[in-house]
Design a protein around this motif. Sequence first.
Motif, mmCIF file in Angstrom:
data_model
loop_
_atom_site.group_PDB
_atom_site.id
_atom_site.type_symbol
_atom_site.label_atom_id
_atom_site.label_comp_id
_atom_site.label_asym_id
_atom_site.label_seq_id
_atom_site.Cartn_x
_atom_site.Cartn_y
_atom_site.Cartn_z
ATOM 1 N N ASN A 84 0.827 -1.212 0.000
ATOM 2 C CA ASN A 84 0.000 0.000 0.000
ATOM 3 C C ASN A 84 0.859 1.258 0.000
ATOM 4 O OD1 ASN A 84 -2.257 -1.608 0.055
ATOM 5 N ND2 ASN A 84 -2.677 -1.304 2.233
ATOM 6 N N THR A 85 1.926 1.218 0.798
ATOM 7 C CA THR A 85 2.820 2.378 0.870
ATOM 8 C C THR A 85 3.517 2.607 -0.456
ATOM 9 O OG1 THR A 85 3.186 1.923 3.227
ATOM 10 C CG2 THR A 85 4.732 3.403 2.136
ATOM 11 N N MET A 86 4.028 1.538 -1.070
ATOM 12 C CA MET A 86 4.724 1.658 -2.355
ATOM 13 C C MET A 86 3.763 2.178 -3.437
ATOM 14 S SD MET A 86 7.953 0.907 -2.236
ATOM 15 C CE MET A 86 8.313 0.532 -3.944
ATOM 16 N N ILE A 87 2.565 1.624 -3.480
ATOM 17 C CA ILE A 87 1.590 2.070 -4.492
ATOM 18 C C ILE A 87 1.261 3.538 -4.295
ATOM 19 C CG2 ILE A 87 -0.792 1.784 -5.285
ATOM 20 C CD1 ILE A 87 -0.527 -1.202 -4.554
ATOM 21 N N SER A 88 1.068 3.938 -3.040
ATOM 22 C CA SER A 88 0.746 5.339 -2.752
ATOM 23 C C SER A 88 1.885 6.263 -3.151
ATOM 24 C CB SER A 88 0.424 5.497 -1.262
ATOM 25 O OG SER A 88 0.143 6.842 -0.955
ATOM 26 N N ILE A 89 3.115 5.845 -2.887
ATOM 27 C CA ILE A 89 4.274 6.682 -3.216
ATOM 28 C C ILE A 89 4.362 6.920 -4.715
ATOM 29 C CG2 ILE A 89 6.788 6.677 -3.332
ATOM 30 C CD1 ILE A 89 6.785 5.282 -0.598
ATOM 31 N N PHE A 90 4.352 5.863 -5.483
ATOM 32 C CA PHE A 90 4.504 6.013 -6.929
ATOM 33 C C PHE A 90 3.272 6.670 -7.549
ATOM 34 C CE2 PHE A 90 7.852 2.931 -6.168
ATOM 35 C CZ PHE A 90 8.844 3.369 -7.037
ATOM 36 N N GLY A 91 2.098 6.356 -7.027
ATOM 37 C CA GLY A 91 0.902 7.003 -7.556
ATOM 38 C C GLY A 91 0.883 8.486 -7.299
ATOM 39 N N SER A 92 1.324 8.914 -6.097
ATOM 40 C CA SER A 92 1.329 10.342 -5.766
ATOM 41 C C SER A 92 2.339 11.120 -6.597
ATOM 42 C CB SER A 92 1.631 10.536 -4.276
ATOM 43 O OG SER A 92 2.929 10.058 -3.968
ATOM 44 N N HIS A 93 3.328 10.428 -7.153
ATOM 45 C CA HIS A 93 4.301 11.076 -8.022
ATOM 46 C C HIS A 93 3.955 10.913 -9.501
ATOM 47 C CE1 HIS A 93 6.676 11.123 -4.303
ATOM 48 N NE2 HIS A 93 7.383 12.084 -4.861
ATOM 49 N N GLY A 94 2.724 10.460 -9.771
ATOM 50 C CA GLY A 94 2.254 10.376 -11.148
ATOM 51 C C GLY A 94 2.676 9.138 -11.895
ATOM 52 N N ASN A 95 3.317 8.185 -11.220
ATOM 53 C CA ASN A 95 3.758 6.966 -11.897
ATOM 54 C C ASN A 95 2.663 5.900 -11.794
ATOM 55 O OD1 ASN A 95 6.261 8.171 -12.430
ATOM 56 N ND2 ASN A 95 7.052 7.522 -10.435
ATOM 57 N N VAL A 96 1.630 6.073 -12.598
ATOM 58 C CA VAL A 96 0.478 5.180 -12.527
ATOM 59 C C VAL A 96 0.853 3.771 -12.966
ATOM 60 C CG1 VAL A 96 -1.887 4.803 -13.326
ATOM 61 C CG2 VAL A 96 -1.060 7.122 -12.920
#
Length: 921
Positions: free
Chosen positions: A313-325
């Motif tokens: 969850n943390t990894m997904i949130s990190i990359f998603g918040s930086h636009g790396n969908v």
Amino acid sequence: MLTPTPTCLPATGAAVAVAVAGESSVSATHARLPPSTPPVPSRVHLPQLPAPPALSSRNHPASPTPAASKSTAATDSDLDLSDESLASMSPREQTALLSRQRHWRHARDLFDRLRALPGYAPSAVHYGVVLRHLARARRWAELRRVWVRMAREDALPPSNPAYAALADALAKAGQAWESLLLLRHMRARGVAPDEVSMNTFVRILKDEGRYSDAVALFNDWCNGRFEVGFIDLDYSALDPSGPMQFLLAEMWHGNMYDADASSIQGVPRIAKLVLTYNTMINLYGKAGRLKDAMDMFMGMPAYGVMPDTCTFNTMISIFGSHGNVNEAEALFASMVVRGTGPDIKTFNVMMTVFASKGNVEGVLKHYRHIGKMGLSADTVSYRIVLRVLCERKMIYEAEDVIEGIMRSGTCVPEQSLPIVMKMYIDQGLLDKANAFFERHCRGEELSSKTFAAIMDAFAERGLWEEAEHIFYSHRGVKGRDIVEYNVMVKTYGAAKQYDRVPTLLEYMNESGISPDECTFNSLIQMFATGGFPQRAKKLLGKMRDAGFIPKCETYAAVITTYSRNYLVSEAIDLYNEMKASGVEPNVVVYGALIDTFAETGQLEEALHYSNLMEESGIAPNQIILTSLIKAYSKANCWREAQDLYSRMKNMDGGPDIIASNSMLNLYANLGMVTKVKEIFDCLRRNNQADDVSYTSMIFLYKNMGLLSESVRIAHDLQNSGLLSDCASYNAVMACFAAKGKLRECAELVQQMQEHNISPDASTFGMIFSVMKKSQISPEEVSQLESAYNDNRSSTRQAVVAFLFSIAGMHAAALNICEKYMSPILTINQCACNVAFNVYASCGEVDKAFSLFTQMHELGLKPDTATYIHLTTCYGKYGMLGGLRSVNGFLGYQNNEVSLHKTVVSCRETGSNILAVQPVKK
């Protein structure tokens, strides 16, 4: 959630009193937006998800689960345990018993009983649990007593569990700095952090935004070092009455500072807890160090630590918040492949990622999968999906979700209520908005912030009555907060409903709510913008009396309204008062003063405040330079203005249109035709020329006698679509009038009517001028001009109708006459004559004869102009007897008038008939 006008800390004292009469009753009439038909989106069939197991409802309070009931019952019965039962427990069971206590007093009393048991061995773990209870409850005096007893009576040095529990509780109580000072205390005590305490301090540093310090602390710990030099121990900054004063005093006296530091160095450590990796991964993500986060994630298995659901969850949130969908989706797929079961937070994170990119389908895809995975949507899930649907105006899909929420036994999340309301309001669906409000917001324990956000949604659309209705609507137990009053003040100001403000403030005072800084600022801004400088100034004084220090922006609003109303001395006095209060003026304040002096032609004063501004370190922007150019232009100082204009050319965006027009007018007034053409041509090339630019060129050529050039520019202006006010129309008409172009003048006046622009005195002056140059009886023009100067009723419409008639625009002339001739009882002689002329010109002879009869009935005596138009009517009918009667009547009235015979073609008879016009002998 929608955020209404921000508020500040409430003030003490009486509410604002504004000396304005207000209305006693408050209207709740619902205005309506113009009907709009929202685009019909494609229907997306959303699944009905199972209700979240622990989600309470505002309408239906959640019943405690059996497990919760059992836990509660067990906790309540803990204090009833006998000493024999407590003594029979293992230390681990005793720790669990202490941990599950819900009140700090219960934990303390239970711990005291344990210590009194025969054979009880003091436990640092037990002390850590009790210290956590006391710190979370902020019982600092009790905490100090327990800490001192641990060190002195039981001779237990502070342990990692105690430090970790205390630091965590302090940080959550808003004492993050004091919690970090515990690291210094640990080092001085020679207590090396274990993984749990290290993770606690790293998390605190992360939450404080001190990412580099957190990474350095963790890396040093891994390498066997315990360095805390990054924590500043400023004794002067410490609060003598702080909760940890007793603990930190040991370090201040220097008797234990770094005493055992050498014993805790040189022992490398490896993190073994997945919680530590999750904290560090989250830390790297917050710091934007995505590669470090990925490296730590990929390296976990090498240390025997497997990523759990929280890690993914943390990894997904990190990359998603930086636009790396794409990376976020890959992590989600990897999670499923590895057999790590996603939880509801996983799906919420994925929906958040897609929502941030505006990908509705991605949000809905993961929303559908929640039920398929056997999970229940929670409040966060509903908030995410409703926000994305409402923002995209997907009304039907949002309503499907809302109905699903209601069927599941829960209710729409409070944060989503303003968003749904705004969707309906923006689409003009006020009936649906009202129905939604009645169903979901009535009688609920909603926060004042939620009501304020709903009111703000109405206010943004200019629906002040609807916002007012929400404000005065019935509430539950919770009352109105200051934020709602601030939103209503802003709403009334935007709608220019100034008279409703006193009633609002009186209601506010009766409710016992004092205005805060934002209330004063909103009121001052409202009256300043509305053109009430004295009321704004009075509120400024009340704001100071209430204990608030007005900011520069507040002073700027009042000074600006003084300047706009040319109250120069008041603006200067307030400027001096502002300086005396220690508030430094900004560029807005200086700009308002400089522009005021520029408009009034006071060049020296404008330059004085410009110099003061630059001395204060504020560089002039384009607006300031434009004002100075205007000041120089009024003083005909073209060289100085030209220098500033050249300076603006080197700034971003270059000169604005106001500066260019000021230079154009300056050069035109000085007859510098080449310079004028240079600026005007440049403006036209860049599509920047406006009506003022064209008008300046028109008058320049006209004043130089170059009428053909003036008319050419006038045609260009007419075709440019820039004609927007009476002044620009007058400029074009002046050219046509100078050339005697009657038809063109009439067409311009007709365009003005179509755009609801009323002709002014200059317009009518040019109309009379062009009439005098045409083949029109001087008596008629003179009569019209005299009636206009006397401001007789319907004369303005009569002049325009006569202009249209003589220009051959008969339908337009007839339309005007029909309007001002009803009722005829109020019509004067001049207006009747014009109507006579229009009827005769349009072939409406029956109406003309009827009007002649009505004039007699109204006591209006026919004059020369009346008989001229009557002659035209007889001529059209070929009535020679009528012509001779008119001739005799005219001769009887004025023996200096005779008839000039003119041949007129008459279609009715097909023969040549004599018409007459009076001429001087």
